[in-house]
Design a protein around this motif. Structure first.
Motif, mmCIF file in Angstrom:
data_model
loop_
_atom_site.group_PDB
_atom_site.id
_atom_site.type_symbol
_atom_site.label_atom_id
_atom_site.label_comp_id
_atom_site.label_asym_id
_atom_site.label_seq_id
_atom_site.Cartn_x
_atom_site.Cartn_y
_atom_site.Cartn_z
ATOM 1 N N LEU A 79 47.834 45.776 31.137
ATOM 2 C CA LEU A 79 47.366 45.217 32.462
ATOM 3 C C LEU A 79 47.330 46.795 33.573
ATOM 4 N N GLU A 80 45.766 46.747 34.118
ATOM 5 C CA GLU A 80 45.571 47.247 34.944
ATOM 6 C C GLU A 80 44.638 46.737 36.221
ATOM 7 N N ILE A 81 45.601 46.536 37.565
ATOM 8 C CA ILE A 81 45.081 45.983 38.635
ATOM 9 C C ILE A 81 44.191 46.887 39.965
ATOM 10 N N ARG A 82 43.222 46.473 40.056
ATOM 11 C CA ARG A 82 42.805 47.643 41.120
ATOM 12 C C ARG A 82 42.565 46.813 42.478
ATOM 13 N N ASP A 83 42.622 47.505 43.352
ATOM 14 C CA ASP A 83 42.208 46.404 44.580
ATOM 15 C C ASP A 83 40.273 46.889 45.540
ATOM 16 N N ASP A 86 40.568 43.376 40.636
ATOM 17 C CA ASP A 86 39.519 43.671 39.130
ATOM 18 C C ASP A 86 41.220 43.679 38.169
ATOM 19 N N PHE A 87 41.406 42.813 37.294
ATOM 20 C CA PHE A 87 42.159 42.477 36.282
ATOM 21 C C PHE A 87 41.428 43.159 35.344
ATOM 22 N N LYS A 88 42.106 44.374 34.668
ATOM 23 C CA LYS A 88 41.885 44.838 33.275
ATOM 24 C C LYS A 88 42.476 44.827 32.571
ATOM 25 N N THR A 89 42.542 44.374 30.907
ATOM 26 C CA THR A 89 43.110 43.908 30.297
ATOM 27 C C THR A 89 43.083 44.836 28.911
ATOM 28 N N VAL A 111 37.659 46.298 26.028
ATOM 29 C CA VAL A 111 38.787 45.649 27.148
ATOM 30 C C VAL A 111 37.973 45.354 27.733
ATOM 31 N N ILE A 112 38.580 43.885 28.983
ATOM 32 C CA ILE A 112 38.075 43.672 29.358
ATOM 33 C C ILE A 112 38.462 42.931 31.059
ATOM 34 N N THR A 113 37.121 43.036 32.035
ATOM 35 C CA THR A 113 37.217 42.949 33.634
ATOM 36 C C THR A 113 37.542 42.292 34.299
ATOM 37 N N LYS A 114 38.056 41.275 34.977
ATOM 38 C CA LYS A 114 37.738 39.925 35.253
ATOM 39 C C LYS A 114 38.063 40.690 37.049
ATOM 40 N N GLN A 115 37.367 40.021 37.648
ATOM 41 C CA GLN A 115 37.687 39.970 38.966
ATOM 42 C C GLN A 115 38.274 38.370 39.382
ATOM 43 N N ILE A 116 39.247 38.246 40.375
ATOM 44 C CA ILE A 116 40.265 37.720 40.941
ATOM 45 C C ILE A 116 39.946 37.216 42.423
ATOM 46 N N TYR A 117 39.733 36.518 43.465
ATOM 47 C CA TYR A 117 39.975 36.504 44.765
ATOM 48 C C TYR A 117 41.622 36.092 44.764
ATOM 49 N N VAL A 118 42.228 36.833 45.747
ATOM 50 C CA VAL A 118 43.880 36.495 46.049
ATOM 51 C C VAL A 118 43.873 36.865 46.847
ATOM 52 N N ASP A 119 44.193 35.239 48.135
ATOM 53 C CA ASP A 119 43.973 34.593 49.328
ATOM 54 C C ASP A 119 44.477 33.215 49.033
ATOM 55 N N GLU A 120 45.588 32.785 49.028
ATOM 56 C CA GLU A 120 46.611 31.530 49.315
ATOM 57 C C GLU A 120 45.834 30.772 50.318
ATOM 58 N N GLN A 121 45.332 30.975 51.273
ATOM 59 C CA GLN A 121 44.440 30.120 51.829
ATOM 60 C C GLN A 121 43.511 29.349 51.225
ATOM 61 N N VAL A 135 51.092 35.510 44.583
ATOM 62 C CA VAL A 135 52.261 35.275 43.736
ATOM 63 C C VAL A 135 51.988 34.951 42.665
ATOM 64 N N PHE A 136 51.814 35.245 41.016
ATOM 65 C CA PHE A 136 50.873 34.353 40.402
ATOM 66 C C PHE A 136 51.258 34.935 38.660
ATOM 67 N N THR A 137 51.113 33.967 37.654
ATOM 68 C CA THR A 137 50.944 34.488 36.937
ATOM 69 C C THR A 137 49.850 34.579 35.725
ATOM 70 N N TYR A 138 49.616 35.897 35.559
ATOM 71 C CA TYR A 138 47.611 36.774 34.849
ATOM 72 C C TYR A 138 47.844 36.210 33.516
ATOM 73 N N ILE A 139 46.872 35.631 33.035
ATOM 74 C CA ILE A 139 47.274 35.389 31.643
ATOM 75 C C ILE A 139 45.628 36.108 31.525
ATOM 76 N N PHE A 140 45.894 36.781 30.181
ATOM 77 C CA PHE A 140 44.625 37.718 29.835
ATOM 78 C C PHE A 140 43.939 36.640 28.951
ATOM 79 N N PRO A 141 42.897 37.093 29.299
ATOM 80 C CA PRO A 141 41.429 36.338 28.109
ATOM 81 C C PRO A 141 41.093 36.833 26.585
ATOM 82 N N GLN A 142 42.281 38.048 26.635
ATOM 83 C CA GLN A 142 42.027 37.999 25.147
ATOM 84 C C GLN A 142 43.471 37.313 24.764
#
Length: 339
Positions: free
Chosen positions: A141-145, A184-187, A195-205, A123-130
């Motif tokens: 915003l579009e998110i893909r696993d 993948d975060f596509k904005t 269109v900019i796509t960035k990869q984010i690793y989501v893991d609390e630990q 759970v977090f707030t994603y800030i666009f690169p644009q």
């Protein structure tokens, strides 16, 4: 019942700076999901300063399905590691907060490196690169696993994200119902076709541990007994010696820096001043790799009327255990010598 174990796979953390060939700079920890899976499948994890190993039950053998295992690399102390390591990966420079990723590909022994822009909680707030100067602009915003599946986003509407007063676009992301992994975060913006796509690793630990890197091993029965290596490369730089002449007249002599082993050459590039003392500056003409075993046989020579004498027989190497401020070019290692 006694169990016998065989090695499922091993990973070494190789680093060309160290004479041993391996880096002792990391603690290695399985992620929570990986540790649970290892226990369920009667496997063992062991680590030391060379890397880590995973063992499986040989008799009776417990069959397992293909599984991606993840291991965190947590720096014990960061100053030296960052000073000695070339962190350019595939033309991309590591920056503070990024996550270095190593993963296996088939039966190749060397793990493939890459860079992810850090780890986030679920759970977090994603800030666009644009950003946008247009107050009426809307963000999408579009998110893909990792499998390419679109993650449904409903509230707020991911296609009409308003601009903030800071000209940014922010979206509250909640992936608590989804597994850890790379997303993948596509904005895009309504007033900009880019269109900019960035990869984010989501893991609390991983985020909580402030992990520097992650090793991902896709384990199948085909890779049992495999040996993998994550390769770190020694930083190379031009060595710049600043000789502060305190006890003689710099104008009376010709100075030089010589490598008695004949590997590197140095040229005088500048005359400077520090606290009223003259400073003679010499640069190496070649990039020099740092090494745990100090480079010796570099000497500082003065000459007058054909008479040569050695002022310093073994010049210091660049310091790697303190925070170095950039002085001039970032690819130059500065060494100050007082004469």
């Amino acid at each position: 019942m006694n169990r016998s174990y065989r090695i499922a796979f091993q990973v070494t953390l190789d680093h060309s700076y160290y004479t041993s060939g391996q880096t002792p700079d990391f603690s290695i920890l399985p992620t929570r999901d990986t540790m649970s899976w290892l226990k369920e499948n009667k496997m063992l994890f062991r680590s030391d300063e060379t890397g880590f190993r995973v063992f499986y039950t040989a008799a009776p053998f417990v069959p397992f399905t293909e599984k991606e295992l993840r291991f965190m690399l947590v720096l014990k102390e960061g100053t030296r590691f960052f000073n000695i390591t070339d962190l350019n990966v595939g033309g991309e420079d590591y920056t503070s907060g990024d996550l270095l990723l190593f993963k296996n590909s088939g039966l190749t022994s060397e793990l493939t490196p890459g860079i992810l822009p850090g780890a986030e909680s679920k759970v977090f707030t994603y800030i666009f690169p644009q950003k946008s100067e247009n107050p009426e602009a809307l963000g999408q915003l579009e998110i893909r696993d990792e499998a390419g599946n679109i993650i449904p986003l409903e509230i707020p509407d991911p296609d009409t994200i308003p601009r903030t007063a800071e000209k940014e676009f922010r979206y509250p992301v909640d992936l608590s119902k989804y597994p850890e992994g790379v997303y993948d975060f596509k904005t895009s913006l309504s007033d900009n076709p880019e269109v900019i796509t960035k990869q984010i690793y989501v893991d609390e630990q991983v985020k909580r541990q402030s992990a520097f890197g992650l090793i991902r091993i896709t384990l199948t029965e085909e890779v049992l007994a495999s040996s993998f290596k994550a390769q770190f490369t020694t930083k190379q730089s031009y060595w710049r010696y600043h000789f502060v002449i305190k006890n003689m007249s710099a104008d009376d002599y010709v100075f030089s820096v010589e490598d008695q082993l004949g590997e590197y050459s140095f040229v005088q590039t500048n005359n400077d001043e520090m606290n009223g003392y003259p400073v003679v500056v010499f640069d190496s003409e070649q990039l020099i790799p740092l090494s745990e075993l100090p480079r010796k046989k570099l000497r500082f020579i003065r000459e007058q009327d054909g008479v040569r004498s050695t002022l310093v027989s073994n010049l210091s190497n660049p310091v790697v255990n303190i925070v170095n401020e950039d002085v001039g070019e970032p690819n130059v290692s500065n060494v100050f010598v007082y004469i």
